[in-house]
Design a protein around this motif. Structure first.
Motif, PDB file in Angstrom:
ATOM      1  N   ILE A   9       0.842  -1.197   0.000  1.00 46.81           N
ATOM      2  CA  ILE A   9       0.000   0.000   0.000  1.00 46.81           C
ATOM      3  C   ILE A   9       0.877   1.247   0.000  1.00 46.81           C
ATOM      4  CG2 ILE A   9      -1.920  -1.132   1.181  1.00 46.81           C
ATOM      5  CD1 ILE A   9      -1.080   0.483   3.721  1.00 46.81           C
ATOM      6  N   SER A  10       0.348   2.281  -0.617  1.00 44.97           N
ATOM      7  CA  SER A  10       0.995   3.589  -0.580  1.00 44.97           C
ATOM      8  C   SER A  10      -0.094   4.647  -0.481  1.00 44.97           C
ATOM      9  CB  SER A  10       1.853   3.826  -1.823  1.00 44.97           C
ATOM     10  OG  SER A  10       1.058   3.856  -2.990  1.00 44.97           O
ATOM     11  N   CYS A  11       0.133   5.656   0.335  1.00 40.98           N
ATOM     12  CA  CYS A  11      -0.816   6.762   0.422  1.00 40.98           C
ATOM     13  C   CYS A  11      -0.195   7.900   1.221  1.00 40.98           C
ATOM     14  CB  CYS A  11      -2.146   6.333   1.040  1.00 40.98           C
ATOM     15  SG  CYS A  11      -2.011   5.669   2.689  1.00 40.98           S
ATOM     16  N   TYR A  12      -0.813   9.037   1.113  1.00 39.76           N
ATOM     17  CA  TYR A  12      -0.382  10.199   1.880  1.00 39.76           C
ATOM     18  C   TYR A  12      -1.615  11.020   2.206  1.00 39.76           C
ATOM     19  CZ  TYR A  12      -1.247  13.237  -2.122  1.00 39.76           C
ATOM     20  OH  TYR A  12      -1.861  13.922  -3.141  1.00 39.76           O
ATOM     21  N   GLU A  45       2.818  18.577   8.677  1.00 40.07           N
ATOM     22  CA  GLU A  45       1.933  18.791   7.534  1.00 40.07           C
ATOM     23  C   GLU A  45       1.174  17.540   7.120  1.00 40.07           C
ATOM     24  OE1 GLU A  45       4.222  19.995   4.157  1.00 40.07           O
ATOM     25  OE2 GLU A  45       5.240  18.057   3.964  1.00 40.07           O
ATOM     26  N   GLY A  46       1.485  16.343   7.715  1.00 34.56           N
ATOM     27  CA  GLY A  46       0.749  15.156   7.322  1.00 34.56           C
ATOM     28  C   GLY A  46       1.532  13.867   7.423  1.00 34.56           C
ATOM     29  N   ILE A  47       1.082  12.867   6.674  1.00 43.30           N
ATOM     30  CA  ILE A  47       1.663  11.525   6.711  1.00 43.30           C
ATOM     31  C   ILE A  47       1.853  11.001   5.291  1.00 43.30           C
ATOM     32  CG2 ILE A  47      -0.595  10.368   6.845  1.00 43.30           C
ATOM     33  CD1 ILE A  47       0.724   8.334   8.768  1.00 43.30           C
ATOM     34  N   ASN A  48       2.925  10.255   5.096  1.00 39.42           N
ATOM     35  CA  ASN A  48       3.232   9.636   3.801  1.00 39.42           C
ATOM     36  C   ASN A  48       3.747   8.236   4.095  1.00 39.42           C
ATOM     37  OD1 ASN A  48       3.733   9.289   1.050  1.00 39.42           O
ATOM     38  ND2 ASN A  48       5.737  10.270   1.132  1.00 39.42           N
ATOM     39  N   LEU A  49       3.141   7.214   3.495  1.00 37.05           N
ATOM     40  CA  LEU A  49       3.516   5.868   3.895  1.00 37.05           C
ATOM     41  C   LEU A  49       3.548   4.892   2.726  1.00 37.05           C
ATOM     42  CD1 LEU A  49       0.808   3.730   4.188  1.00 37.05           C
ATOM     43  CD2 LEU A  49       0.220   5.523   5.817  1.00 37.05           C
ATOM     44  N   PHE A  50       4.431   3.904   2.884  1.00 34.49           N
ATOM     45  CA  PHE A  50       4.583   2.769   1.970  1.00 34.49           C
ATOM     46  C   PHE A  50       4.792   1.551   2.858  1.00 34.49           C
ATOM     47  CE2 PHE A  50       6.380   6.597   0.229  1.00 34.49           C
ATOM     48  CZ  PHE A  50       5.863   6.683  -1.057  1.00 34.49           C
ATOM     49  N   LEU A  51       3.833   0.642   2.883  1.00 32.57           N
ATOM     50  CA  LEU A  51       3.913  -0.524   3.750  1.00 32.57           C
ATOM     51  C   LEU A  51       3.572  -1.788   2.972  1.00 32.57           C
ATOM     52  CD1 LEU A  51       2.234   0.581   7.116  1.00 32.57           C
ATOM     53  CD2 LEU A  51       4.666   0.112   6.724  1.00 32.57           C
ATOM     54  N   ALA A  52       4.062  -2.913   3.457  1.00 30.35           N
ATOM     55  CA  ALA A  52       3.772  -4.186   2.808  1.00 30.35           C
ATOM     56  C   ALA A  52       3.758  -5.302   3.839  1.00 30.35           C
ATOM     57  CB  ALA A  52       4.799  -4.484   1.720  1.00 30.35           C
ATOM     58  N   GLY A  53       2.937  -6.317   3.553  1.00 33.50           N
ATOM     59  CA  GLY A  53       2.832  -7.477   4.413  1.00 33.50           C
ATOM     60  C   GLY A  53       1.614  -8.286   4.025  1.00 33.50           C
ATOM     61  N   PRO A  54       1.295  -9.325   4.784  1.00 29.12           N
ATOM     62  CA  PRO A  54       0.067 -10.072   4.520  1.00 29.12           C
ATOM     63  C   PRO A  54      -1.146  -9.143   4.594  1.00 29.12           C
ATOM     64  CG  PRO A  54       1.474 -11.258   6.048  1.00 29.12           C
ATOM     65  CD  PRO A  54       2.086  -9.903   5.881  1.00 29.12           C
ATOM     66  N   ALA A  55      -2.123  -9.387   3.737  1.00 24.50           N
ATOM     67  CA  ALA A  55      -3.253  -8.473   3.619  1.00 24.50           C
ATOM     68  C   ALA A  55      -3.956  -8.233   4.947  1.00 24.50           C
ATOM     69  CB  ALA A  55      -4.244  -9.009   2.582  1.00 24.50           C
ATOM     70  N   GLU A  56      -4.155  -9.288   5.728  1.00 28.07           N
ATOM     71  CA  GLU A  56      -4.865  -9.144   7.003  1.00 28.07           C
ATOM     72  C   GLU A  56      -4.140  -8.181   7.934  1.00 28.07           C
ATOM     73  OE1 GLU A  56      -6.540 -11.943  10.694  1.00 28.07           O
ATOM     74  OE2 GLU A  56      -5.647 -12.861   8.909  1.00 28.07           O
ATOM     75  N   ALA A  72      -9.423   9.590   8.666  1.00 26.94           N
ATOM     76  CA  ALA A  72     -10.604   8.840   8.229  1.00 26.94           C
ATOM     77  C   ALA A  72     -10.722   8.768   6.710  1.00 26.94           C
ATOM     78  CB  ALA A  72     -11.862   9.463   8.821  1.00 26.94           C
ATOM     79  N   THR A  73     -10.204   9.772   6.011  1.00 30.28           N
ATOM     80  CA  THR A  73     -10.336   9.811   4.543  1.00 30.28           C
ATOM     81  C   THR A  73      -9.167   9.143   3.823  1.00 30.28           C
ATOM     82  OG1 THR A  73      -9.256  11.979   4.402  1.00 30.28           O
ATOM     83  CG2 THR A  73     -11.665  11.946   4.664  1.00 30.28           C
ATOM     84  N   LEU A  74      -8.237   8.595   4.564  1.00 31.06           N
ATOM     85  CA  LEU A  74      -7.067   7.966   3.951  1.00 31.06           C
ATOM     86  C   LEU A  74      -7.497   6.804   3.059  1.00 31.06           C
ATOM     87  CD1 LEU A  74      -4.012   8.659   4.557  1.00 31.06           C
ATOM     88  CD2 LEU A  74      -3.969   6.523   5.836  1.00 31.06           C
ATOM     89  N   THR A  75      -7.034   6.817   1.799  1.00 27.28           N
ATOM     90  CA  THR A  75      -7.409   5.770   0.840  1.00 27.28           C
ATOM     91  C   THR A  75      -6.145   5.221   0.181  1.00 27.28           C
ATOM     92  OG1 THR A  75      -9.478   6.948   0.409  1.00 27.28           O
ATOM     93  CG2 THR A  75      -8.859   5.208  -1.135  1.00 27.28           C
ATOM     94  N   LEU A 214       0.019   5.896 -10.273  1.00 28.01           N
ATOM     95  CA  LEU A 214      -0.510   4.608  -9.815  1.00 28.01           C
ATOM     96  C   LEU A 214      -2.030   4.557  -9.922  1.00 28.01           C
ATOM     97  CD1 LEU A 214       1.781   3.944  -6.713  1.00 28.01           C
ATOM     98  CD2 LEU A 214       2.037   3.096  -9.049  1.00 28.01           C
ATOM     99  N   LYS A 215      -2.692   5.642  -9.560  1.00 24.53           N
ATOM    100  CA  LYS A 215      -4.148   5.676  -9.686  1.00 24.53           C
ATOM    101  C   LYS A 215      -4.556   5.743 -11.152  1.00 24.53           C
ATOM    102  CE  LYS A 215      -8.381   5.956  -8.154  1.00 24.53           C
ATOM    103  NZ  LYS A 215      -9.055   4.732  -7.646  1.00 24.53           N
ATOM    104  N   TYR A 216      -3.777   6.449 -11.961  1.00 25.35           N
ATOM    105  CA  TYR A 216      -4.042   6.522 -13.402  1.00 25.35           C
ATOM    106  C   TYR A 216      -3.950   5.135 -14.027  1.00 25.35           C
ATOM    107  CZ  TYR A 216      -3.874   8.178 -18.227  1.00 25.35           C
ATOM    108  OH  TYR A 216      -4.143   8.389 -19.567  1.00 25.35           O
ATOM    109  N   PHE A 217      -2.921   4.374 -13.651  1.00 23.67           N
ATOM    110  CA  PHE A 217      -2.809   2.989 -14.131  1.00 23.67           C
ATOM    111  C   PHE A 217      -4.049   2.190 -13.746  1.00 23.67           C
ATOM    112  CE2 PHE A 217       2.130   2.427 -14.339  1.00 23.67           C
ATOM    113  CZ  PHE A 217       2.158   3.271 -15.439  1.00 23.67           C
TER     114      PHE A 217
END
Length: 245
Positions: A9-12, A45-56, A72-75, A214-217
């Motif tokens: 996952i990646s989001c900010y 100013e906020g959060i920026n993240l890239f994480l990986a692991g089992p889906a659960e 709450a709006t993080l997608t 990534l969203k465009y793809f």
């Protein structure tokens, strides 16, 4: 289509965070408990993240983060891989979640620059102009080595070494963008969001590509884009179907 058993996952999110140290400790402890790996950057100013692991495990961490009303709006944007693409977990407090060195550019304290949906951008590129008949200029806000792996057809590339070079590059090339519809873009949206604010300050007609490449793809299959999208983990790049290169 899912390919692999590791969820990436990646989001900010630009949101004011006065409690960065306490937030860092809480998020790191939970990620360690879930055996997640990746990078989480936190700033006022906020959060920026890239994480990986089992889906659960990944989904549990995101659910707990969203329980804080500020997130709450993080997608997150999702992709899959066969192996863990990160070597370790890093959770850090930084002055900025993406460094521009322009203290007046604070997306958490100002209205967001206009965001362009991927489907709308694809339609504009199909027809060769925006809905007002203006020429559309795709402005790549990534580093030069990222652009070399793939970019939108005909995109403007200022050969940036780092994102903090963007303000000076804009000052040097601003007049070339006058009267055109400028769509700033990057990997996941964070750089082009800050860039769009600076472009607006310069009086230019500006949009940011919502969700980045990534969203465009994900939404369009990558039409009008050639090559891969560089990512900052062991995958090194993803195709238009978001599979590792």
């Amino acid at each position: 289509m899912q390919s692999g058993h590791i969820l990436n996952i990646s989001c900010y999110l630009f949101v004011s965070l006065p409690d960065t140290a306490a937030l860092r400790d809480r998020l790191e402890a939970r990620a360690l408990a879930l055996a997640l790996k990746g990078t989480v950057l936190i700033a006022e100013e906020g959060i920026n993240l890239f994480l990986a692991g089992p889906a659960e495990a990944v989904n549990a961490w995101v659910a707990e983060l969203r329980a804080d009303a500020r997130f709450a709006t993080l997608t997150p944007k999702e992709s899959w891989s066969e192996v863990q693409p990160f070597q370790r977990l890093k959770v850090k407090v930084k002055p900025e979640i993406i460094r521009m060195n322009r203290p007046t550019v604070r997306p958490d304290q100002a209205p967001r620059a206009p965001a362009l949906a991927p489907a709308t951008l694809a339609r504009w590129l199909d027809q060769g102009h925006d809905d007002d008949g203006r020429e559309v200029v795709m402005l790549d806000t990534r580093n030069g080595f990222e652009v070399d792996q793939g970019a939108f057809d005909g995109a403007v590339d200022w050969r940036l070494d780092k994102f903090s070079d963007f303000p000076d590059a804009l000052a040097a090339h601003r007049d070339e963008l006058e009267g055109k519809t400028v769509v700033s873009y990057c990997t996941g949206g964070i750089r082009c969001e800050k860039a769009a604010m600076l472009l607006e300050e310069q009086g230019l007609i500006t949009w940011q590509l919502d969700g980045g490449i990534l969203k465009y793809f994900e939404d369009t299959g990558g039409k009008h884009y050639h090559g891969n999208c560089f990512v900052f983990d062991d995958r090194r790049g993803v195709n238009a179907d978001l599979s590792p290169t």
